[in-house]
Enzyme design. Structure first.
Site, PDB file in Angstrom:
ATOM      1  N   ARG A  30      -6.348 -13.407  -2.790  1.00 32.52           N
ATOM      2  CA  ARG A  30      -6.301 -12.066  -3.365  1.00 32.52           C
ATOM      3  C   ARG A  30      -5.086 -11.966  -4.283  1.00 32.52           C
ATOM      4  O   ARG A  30      -3.956 -12.192  -3.835  1.00 32.52           O
ATOM      5  CB  ARG A  30      -6.216 -11.030  -2.234  1.00 32.52           C
ATOM      6  CG  ARG A  30      -6.006  -9.636  -2.726  1.00 32.52           C
ATOM      7  CD  ARG A  30      -5.998  -8.575  -1.613  1.00 32.52           C
ATOM      8  NE  ARG A  30      -5.641  -7.320  -2.232  1.00 32.52           N
ATOM      9  CZ  ARG A  30      -4.630  -6.541  -1.842  1.00 32.52           C
ATOM     10  NH1 ARG A  30      -3.916  -6.836  -0.781  1.00 32.52           N
ATOM     11  NH2 ARG A  30      -4.357  -5.434  -2.501  1.00 32.52           N
ATOM     12  N   HIS A  52      -1.850  -2.822  -8.471  1.00 32.74           N
ATOM     13  CA  HIS A  52      -0.914  -2.995  -7.364  1.00 32.74           C
ATOM     14  C   HIS A  52       0.446  -2.475  -7.839  1.00 32.74           C
ATOM     15  O   HIS A  52       1.433  -3.191  -7.901  1.00 32.74           O
ATOM     16  CB  HIS A  52      -0.865  -4.462  -6.923  1.00 32.74           C
ATOM     17  CG  HIS A  52      -0.376  -4.665  -5.517  1.00 32.74           C
ATOM     18  ND1 HIS A  52      -1.096  -5.318  -4.544  1.00 32.74           N
ATOM     19  CD2 HIS A  52       0.784  -4.291  -4.914  1.00 32.74           C
ATOM     20  CE1 HIS A  52      -0.408  -5.345  -3.411  1.00 32.74           C
ATOM     21  NE2 HIS A  52       0.745  -4.725  -3.615  1.00 32.74           N
ATOM     22  N   GLU A 102      -3.157   0.415  -1.781  1.00 34.36           N
ATOM     23  CA  GLU A 102      -2.315   1.368  -1.053  1.00 34.36           C
ATOM     24  C   GLU A 102      -1.949   2.605  -1.870  1.00 34.36           C
ATOM     25  O   GLU A 102      -0.786   2.781  -2.265  1.00 34.36           O
ATOM     26  CB  GLU A 102      -1.047   0.687  -0.535  1.00 34.36           C
ATOM     27  CG  GLU A 102      -1.321  -0.427   0.453  1.00 34.36           C
ATOM     28  CD  GLU A 102      -0.098  -0.861   1.238  1.00 34.36           C
ATOM     29  OE1 GLU A 102       0.997  -0.329   1.001  1.00 34.36           O
ATOM     30  OE2 GLU A 102      -0.249  -1.741   2.114  1.00 34.36           O
ATOM     31  N   ASN A 138      -5.274  -2.887   4.685  1.00 38.77           N
ATOM     32  CA  ASN A 138      -3.988  -3.555   4.882  1.00 38.77           C
ATOM     33  C   ASN A 138      -3.465  -3.091   6.236  1.00 38.77           C
ATOM     34  O   ASN A 138      -3.398  -1.890   6.484  1.00 38.77           O
ATOM     35  CB  ASN A 138      -2.974  -3.138   3.807  1.00 38.77           C
ATOM     36  CG  ASN A 138      -3.380  -3.586   2.408  1.00 38.77           C
ATOM     37  OD1 ASN A 138      -4.406  -4.251   2.226  1.00 38.77           O
ATOM     38  ND2 ASN A 138      -2.590  -3.210   1.416  1.00 38.77           N
ATOM     39  N   TYR A 142      -0.407  -3.139   8.972  1.00 39.00           N
ATOM     40  CA  TYR A 142       0.956  -3.475   9.377  1.00 39.00           C
ATOM     41  C   TYR A 142       1.232  -2.848  10.743  1.00 39.00           C
ATOM     42  O   TYR A 142       0.885  -3.421  11.746  1.00 39.00           O
ATOM     43  CB  TYR A 142       1.967  -3.051   8.298  1.00 39.00           C
ATOM     44  CG  TYR A 142       1.843  -3.950   7.066  1.00 39.00           C
ATOM     45  CD1 TYR A 142       2.434  -5.198   7.051  1.00 39.00           C
ATOM     46  CD2 TYR A 142       1.069  -3.575   5.975  1.00 39.00           C
ATOM     47  CE1 TYR A 142       2.287  -6.059   5.975  1.00 39.00           C
ATOM     48  CE2 TYR A 142       0.918  -4.427   4.875  1.00 39.00           C
ATOM     49  CZ  TYR A 142       1.536  -5.667   4.893  1.00 39.00           C
ATOM     50  OH  TYR A 142       1.389  -6.511   3.833  1.00 39.00           O
ATOM     51  N   GLU A 153      -4.485  -7.224   3.779  1.00 36.27           N
ATOM     52  CA  GLU A 153      -3.094  -7.650   3.987  1.00 36.27           C
ATOM     53  C   GLU A 153      -2.758  -7.566   5.461  1.00 36.27           C
ATOM     54  O   GLU A 153      -3.198  -6.654   6.145  1.00 36.27           O
ATOM     55  CB  GLU A 153      -2.081  -6.746   3.251  1.00 36.27           C
ATOM     56  CG  GLU A 153      -1.995  -6.969   1.779  1.00 36.27           C
ATOM     57  CD  GLU A 153      -0.936  -6.101   1.108  1.00 36.27           C
ATOM     58  OE1 GLU A 153       0.062  -5.715   1.747  1.00 36.27           O
ATOM     59  OE2 GLU A 153      -1.120  -5.807  -0.083  1.00 36.27           O
TER      60      GLU A 153
END
Ligand code: PNW
Length: 488
Positions: free
Chosen positions: A117, A161, A206, A334, A336, A394
């Protein structure tokens, strides 16, 4: 499966052996009969064809900021403004990936990843954000894609991004509705040129992060601290830009091209996994992620989101809402750190359980260790919106990462992080949650935004003086995961 704790091991074999790097199974072999076998053996194999990948983003790796007619982006401006980034670090050179992409693709090949990616820098293609495209702007991506395909690696392309062309910011950036249309034009143009080789496009990365950190908190480019009303309105134009881009890509790309987005929906994990808290976590997922993921998936703003904003709520039309809700082919998540949730009698029907000061986190203080997030985020998205295809776009961690004179990086904390997140991902996949692939963030240490080069997320160590890349222990771990298509 052996299950010695370090302490038990030390008791059996002595503290020196316990502290040494002697392989534990070899030493334990003599005690095989004494080792209790688990009642249900656990294997963590992923479905055949599961797409193991890694991810990067243009401004974080490319460098070459003045080459081939690239225009400045808000991150050039921000990073060159004194006091905005750690040690004044900029992405001027970063990983020099613009010149070293062939070496980096060889690194991917060695690792065994099936997919990569990357993101396109908008201001390489349209140096001023809109108007006349720069004919050389796509040359780098053409070279890179050809090399990638020759290595047998599938490209996944993100179109935004965070590196907004500076000219657009000079005209208001995402506060200006025209930026949404300019984004769609750029997305359509780029997809038309790359979709012979790229089959999956993500519009944006994001939305929440660039809106909130960039325009509300002022800690990311463009470094503004706007009022709640202005933030809500520009958030609206950002999600509108996503929707317009979905339509533009569909109109211009080759048939069969898939369109989605990469979002860091906050994973809401029930703090105790009982039906009432799971129900609360489901409600929380919709509301906490209301301003981007929920509105995109549902084509309307969550009632409580609008109520919470009151007079600060965004102005919108029915036609805009329909565009924002344009169906996507896949969802990129993504992952986290999660928010822990429990049920409550409040209007929201849930509350966020705060973490104690002792809660473990990775080297980046915001990055708490919460592997359940990678189970709950795709699980809840599937339950709420009946998503058919999900990618973890991610997941990864920062570590202090010291390169030894022997050329080793013992990032055992990152390995621990990845092993636990992948175990939870396996839990989701084995329950039928349609996660089709996983992109580890990141292939290389790179420019970590306002943290500059002080926080490393790569599984390959980069010496930013020599640009030498060295695989860390985590790269060796990930290579085994890919080769075995699982954890054991
Ligand atoms: C994501 N936070 O950013 C981005 O997509 C990547 O570009 C970035 O390098 C990666 O995660 C690691 O940080 C985030 O402060 C940056 O909560 C900051 C936050 C979250 C995500």
């Amino acid at each position: 499966m052996t299950n010695f704790s370090r302490r038990t091991f030390a008791r059996l074999f002595g503290a020196t052996a316990a502290a040494s790097s002697l392989p534990l199974p070899a030493l334990a072999a003599g005690f095989k009969d004494a080792i209790p076998q688990p009642l249900t053996p656990t294997t963590h194999h992923f479905p055949q064809g599961f797409l193991w990948g890694s991810a990067t983003a243009s401004y974080q790796v490319e460098g070459a900021v003045n080459e081939d007619g690239r225009g400045p982006s808000i991150w050039d401006t921000f990073s060159h403004t004194p006091g905005k980034t750690a040690f004044g670090d900029t992405g001027d050179v970063a990983d020099d990936h613009f010149h070293r992409y062939a070496e980096d693709i060889q690194i991917m090949k060695n690792l065994g990843v099936k997919t990569y990616r990357f993101s396109v820098a908008w201001s390489r293609v349209f140096p001023n954000g809109s108007g006349t495209p720069n004919p050389r702007g796509l040359d780098f991506y053409n070279r890179m894609l050809d090399t990638l395909l020759a290595a047998g690696i599938q490209p996944y392309c993100t179109l935004y991004h965070w590196d907004l062309p500076q000219t657009l910011q000079d005209n208001g950036g995402w506060e200006n509705r025209d930026t949404a249309q300019a984004f769609a034009d750029y997305a359509g143009y780029t997809a038309a040129h790359l979709s012979d080789r790229v089959k999956h496009f993500m519009t944006m990365n994001e939305i929440r992060t660039f809106v909130e950190l960039g325009y509300r908190d002022g800690v990311h480019a463009p470094g503004l601290k706007l009022t709640a009303a202005r933030v809500a309105q520009l958030n609206h134009y950002a999600v509108l830009g996503h929707g317009l881009a979905v339509q533009a890509i569909r109109a211009s790309a080759k048939p069969g091209t898939k369109v989605g987005l990469a979002e860091n929906a906050i994973p809401t994990a029930p703090v105790i996994e009982t039906p009432e808290h799971i129900e609360a976590a489901t409600r929380a997922y919709r509301l906490i992620n209301a301003s981007f993921l929920t509105v995109i998936m549902e084509g309307r703003y969550h009632d409580l989101y609008l109520k919470q904003l009151g007079s600060d709520a965004p102005k919108f039309t029915a036609a805009e809402m329909k565009t924002i809700g344009s169906p996507v082919d896949f969802l990129g998540l993504n992952v986290y750190n999660p928010a822990y949730i429990r049920a409550s009698n409040s209007e929201k029907g849930y509350e966020v359980v705060p973490s104690p000061a002792s809660y473990p986190h990775m080297y980046s203080p915001w990055l708490e260790f919460g592997p359940e997030g990678i189970y709950w985020s795709p699980k809840l998205a599937t339950k709420l919106w009946n998503v058919k295809e999900i990618f973890i776009t991610e997941n990864g961690a920062s570590s202090t990462d010291v390169l030894t004179p022997e050329g080793e990086v013992y990032d055992t904390d990152r390995v621990m992080f990845l092993r636990n997140y992948l175990t939870q991902l396996h839990r989701a996949v084995s329950e039928g949650v349609p996660v089709k692939g996983y992109f580890l963030w990141s292939l290389l240490d790179n420019y970590e935004w306002a943290d500059g080069y002080s926080k490393r997320f790569g599984i390959h160590y980069v010496d930013f003086t020599t640009q030498k890349r060295t695989p860390k222990l985590s790269a060796k771990f990930y290579k085994e995961v890919i080769a075995r298509n699982g954890l054991a």
